[in-house]
Write a protein that holds these residues in place. Structure first.
Motif, PDB file in Angstrom:
ATOM      1  N   THR A   1     -24.972 -10.113   9.177  1.00 48.93           N
ATOM      2  CA  THR A   1     -23.594  -9.828   9.588  1.00 48.93           C
ATOM      3  C   THR A   1     -23.038  -8.605   8.870  1.00 48.93           C
ATOM      4  N   ALA A   2     -22.400  -7.735   9.640  1.00 50.71           N
ATOM      5  CA  ALA A   2     -21.735  -6.549   9.078  1.00 50.71           C
ATOM      6  C   ALA A   2     -20.217  -6.706   9.100  1.00 50.71           C
ATOM      7  N   LEU A   3     -19.685  -7.258  10.200  1.00 50.21           N
ATOM      8  CA  LEU A   3     -18.244  -7.357  10.395  1.00 50.21           C
ATOM      9  C   LEU A   3     -17.866  -8.688  11.020  1.00 50.21           C
ATOM     10  N   LEU A   4     -16.631  -9.076  10.829  1.00 48.42           N
ATOM     11  CA  LEU A   4     -16.020 -10.127  11.631  1.00 48.42           C
ATOM     12  C   LEU A   4     -14.900  -9.468  12.429  1.00 48.42           C
ATOM     13  N   ILE A   5     -14.975  -9.582  13.753  1.00 45.46           N
ATOM     14  CA  ILE A   5     -13.934  -9.059  14.618  1.00 45.46           C
ATOM     15  C   ILE A   5     -13.352 -10.237  15.387  1.00 45.46           C
ATOM     16  N   PHE A   6     -12.039 -10.309  15.449  1.00 46.13           N
ATOM     17  CA  PHE A   6     -11.377 -11.493  15.984  1.00 46.13           C
ATOM     18  C   PHE A   6     -10.951 -11.300  17.434  1.00 46.13           C
ATOM     19  N   THR A   7     -11.074 -12.357  18.228  1.00 42.41           N
ATOM     20  CA  THR A   7     -10.606 -12.323  19.605  1.00 42.41           C
ATOM     21  C   THR A   7      -9.092 -12.135  19.602  1.00 42.41           C
ATOM     22  N   SER A   8      -8.556 -11.709  20.732  1.00 40.88           N
ATOM     23  CA  SER A   8      -7.148 -11.306  20.764  1.00 40.88           C
ATOM     24  C   SER A   8      -6.171 -12.468  20.661  1.00 40.88           C
ATOM     25  N   GLY A   9      -6.619 -13.691  20.949  1.00 39.45           N
ATOM     26  CA  GLY A   9      -5.721 -14.827  20.818  1.00 39.45           C
ATOM     27  C   GLY A   9      -4.658 -14.898  21.898  1.00 39.45           C
ATOM     28  N   THR A  10      -5.000 -14.501  23.140  1.00 43.27           N
ATOM     29  CA  THR A  10      -4.015 -14.540  24.226  1.00 43.27           C
ATOM     30  C   THR A  10      -3.687 -15.972  24.626  1.00 43.27           C
ATOM     31  N   THR A  11      -4.617 -16.894  24.449  1.00 40.28           N
ATOM     32  CA  THR A  11      -4.395 -18.274  24.882  1.00 40.28           C
ATOM     33  C   THR A  11      -4.496 -19.268  23.726  1.00 40.28           C
ATOM     34  N   GLY A  12      -4.428 -18.812  22.506  1.00 41.67           N
ATOM     35  CA  GLY A  12      -4.515 -19.693  21.342  1.00 41.67           C
ATOM     36  C   GLY A  12      -4.787 -18.880  20.097  1.00 41.67           C
ATOM     37  N   LEU A  13      -5.183 -19.567  19.030  1.00 40.76           N
ATOM     38  CA  LEU A  13      -5.483 -18.871  17.792  1.00 40.76           C
ATOM     39  C   LEU A  13      -6.769 -18.055  17.926  1.00 40.76           C
TER      40      LEU A  13
END
Length: 595
Positions: free
Chosen positions: A195-207
């Motif tokens: 793993t190099a990075l953690l990228i987060f989903t946009s959270g349009t429908t939840g956390l």
């Protein structure tokens, strides 16, 4: 002429495909060549060329690398070991990319936290990152402080700016750190699958969920766009998208930095300043999210909007109705639309510019693509399987879910989320044969006979009403054409006693908006089952940092006047859209009004 035009399209498609595959074919999960090695090679080749320009300051490749090396030695000096995580919670700024590039040199993972978050969503992302240190600046430090009581562990806060209390001065700490690259032995035995990075989903429908970006996946993003855009050392790419997301932070930076080009970075997008900055900086490309382009075409005419040197705009989510206007009005020669998800293994490119298409996977190159469309039941939100138990592939014109075959090579690998259970939910098994595994994108698409793919909607955004499937995306496009309608968000709401979900539209409107004319347009342009039953007017639309519209709060409010303060309307079959009062709401809820 038709034959000549077709041959030209095929040539552009094959040229783009070959350029892209040529840059990614040597990537392998078991390689010891990491993303930082790709970047270091670029630094050695173009040391004195300009790399990043931000708010009047420009750094060369060598200077950028020196900043990154300081961050590497800073973390190493703190005893942060490879595989551990540092959270990065800042807006776009010159040092942003240097932080994670430097940390990758010592095998440390960087969690790229959306700087638009606050409170519970921010604490949630920090908690699942498992970081013990967070890098902030003077803008985000107060926001982090406010979220501290919600954290599950103590995070040491390092500030690129003034400090107080138990905050640590990162500016001062970096001054004593070496500008030379750390010894490669510190990441000995690491592989590109790490793993190099953690990228987060946009959270349009939840956390938000944390997607695990391995070195090989970062290489696919950066090398892939270095090839697909055809960028050269002379190119200057304007980046106003947030660097915490893959489109701006990996795709755009890869296109520039792996080709010796330069990045013109802006803190955030501004429609009013866009063209004057593009012109002043001599930019030749820009990266977009679809909504960014819509803001541009809706903005008043700007004197610099056709005086620029832009030869290519690339990005994703460009709406079919915006596409031709973007090209015509701003005189942009070429648009490269692509499709991909942060956590998935499906990548598509529209190399030959077919308006409205998100990519192409022609039948004669079927084996080169891991992409298929399968028939899908939007009511049960499950794939349709035949009598043999296997999924059924869609034919041209049929709407189905896009899936990607999971394999062992770099392009078909699926790394998923930090949450293993969430990752497993996205895997379909025994799709076309026993034992096969496919990534479920959650996106509905259709294809034509030439292999072009068209985005329809997100699963969950498409709902069923009166026995018909309603695409929120397609309805929104029709409503967007009404004079005075500036922004649209369409979704389904539950109505007591009714099957399925009724359509509701939240609108941001201008002074020229006319409710009666809107109703007439709806009746003329949409079939009865797709016409929104409820309307809600908003002063502004809530969006994520990547301009995606949030629906979760709107769906939760439903059409209840007790929850909604602004104007609210109900579609009466005889009178058109009328004000939705508490009395009417109660009648609908009691089933006394037929819907």
């Amino acid at each position: 002429m038709r034959l000549k035009a077709r041959l030209q399209r095929e040539w552009r498609f094959l040229r783009g495909l070959n350029r892209t595959l040529g840059r990614v074919k040597s990537i392998a999960p078991d390689s010891d060549n990491l993303i930082c090695d790709d970047l270091q090679a670029a630094v050695e080749r173009w040391r004195e060329r300009p790399a990043i320009t931000f708010e009047g300051r420009t750094v060369t490749y060598a200077e950028m690398d020196a900043i990154a090396n300081r961050f590497a030695h800073w973390a190493k000096g703190l005893g942060i070991r490879r595989g551990q995580t540092v959270a990065l919670f800042m807006p776009n700024r010159l040092e942003y990319f240097c932080v994670w590039y430097g940390l990758s040199k010592i095998g440390v993972v960087t969690a790229l936290i959306n700087n638009q978050l606050a409170g519970l969503p921010l604490a949630h992302c920090l908690n699942i990152s498992q970081a013990n240190h967070v890098v902030v600046d003077s803008e985000t430090s107060p926001v982090f402080e406010a979220a501290r009581p919600l954290l599950e562990r103590t995070l040491q806060q390092w500030v690129l700016g003034p400090v107080h209390g138990d905050q640590r001065d990162l500016v001062q700490a970096l001054k004593s750190c070496s500008m030379l690259p750390p010894d490669r032995s510190v990441r000995e035995d690491m592989k590109a699958r790490d793993t190099a990075l953690l990228i987060f989903t946009s959270g349009t429908t939840g956390l938000p969920k944390a997607a695990r970006i391995t070195h090989v996946r970062a290489q696919l993003y950066m090398r892939g766009f270095a090839g697909s855009t055809g960028a050269k050392a002379s190119d200057r790419i304007y980046v106003s998208l947030p660097l915490y997301h893959a489109t701006g932070g990996l795709c755009a930076l890869g296109a520039a930095l792996l080709n010796g080009g330069s990045v013109v970075l802006r803190r955030k997008f501004s429609a009013s300043h866009f063209w004057e900055e593009v012109l002043a900086e001599g930019c030749t490309m820009f990266v977009y999210i679809g909504e960014l382009c819509r803001y541009l075409v809706n903005a008043p005419e700007h004197p610099d909007e056709a005086r620029h040197k832009i030869r290519l705009a690339f990005g994703n989510g460009l709406r079919p109705d915006v596409w031709p206007e973007l090209k015509r009005r701003f005189r942009i020669p070429e648009i490269l639309e692509f499709y991909g998800s942060t956590e998935g293994n499906v990548s598509l490119f529209n190399f030959d510019g077919r308006e409205g298409a998100i990519g192409r996977a022609p039948k004669w190159l079927r084996k080169r693509f891991n992409v298929r469309l399968i028939q899908f039941d939007v009511e049960t939100e499950q794939p349709i399987r035949g009598t043999d138990g296997f999924c059924i592939e869609c034919g041209p014109g049929q709407v189905g879910e896009c899936i990607g075959r999971i394999g062992g090579d770099a392009r078909t690998d699926y790394t998923g989320y930090v949450d293993k259970a969430a990752s497993e939910k996205k895997v379909l098994r025994d799709v076309f044969e026993k034992g096969d595994r496919w990534f479920a994108t959650g996106d509905l698409m259709k294809s034509d006979s030439d292999g072009y793919l068209y985005f329809i909607d997100r699963i969950g955004d498409t709902f069923r009403w009166k026995g018909e499937n309603v695409s929120t995306n397609e309805v929104a496009e029709r409503l967007q054409a009404v004079p005075g309608v500036k922004e649209v968000n369409v979704y389904g709401v539950e109505v007591a006693g009714a099957d399925g979900r009724a359509g509701m539209a939240a609108l941001v409107v201008g002074p020229e908006f006319d409710l009666k004319a809107f109703g007439e347009h709806v009746a003329r342009e949409l079939p009865s089952y797709a016409q929104p039953l409820f309307l809600r007017l908003l002063p502004e639309m809530q969006t994520t940092g990547t301009f995606k519209v949030r629906k979760i709060d709107l769906v939760s409010d439903g059409f209840d006047p007790a929850k909604i303060k602004g104007p609210l309307f109900f579609h009466d079959p005889k009178r058109g859209y009328v004000k939705l009062t508490k009395a009417v709401f109660e009648k609908i809820a009691a089933g006394a009004v037929k819907v």
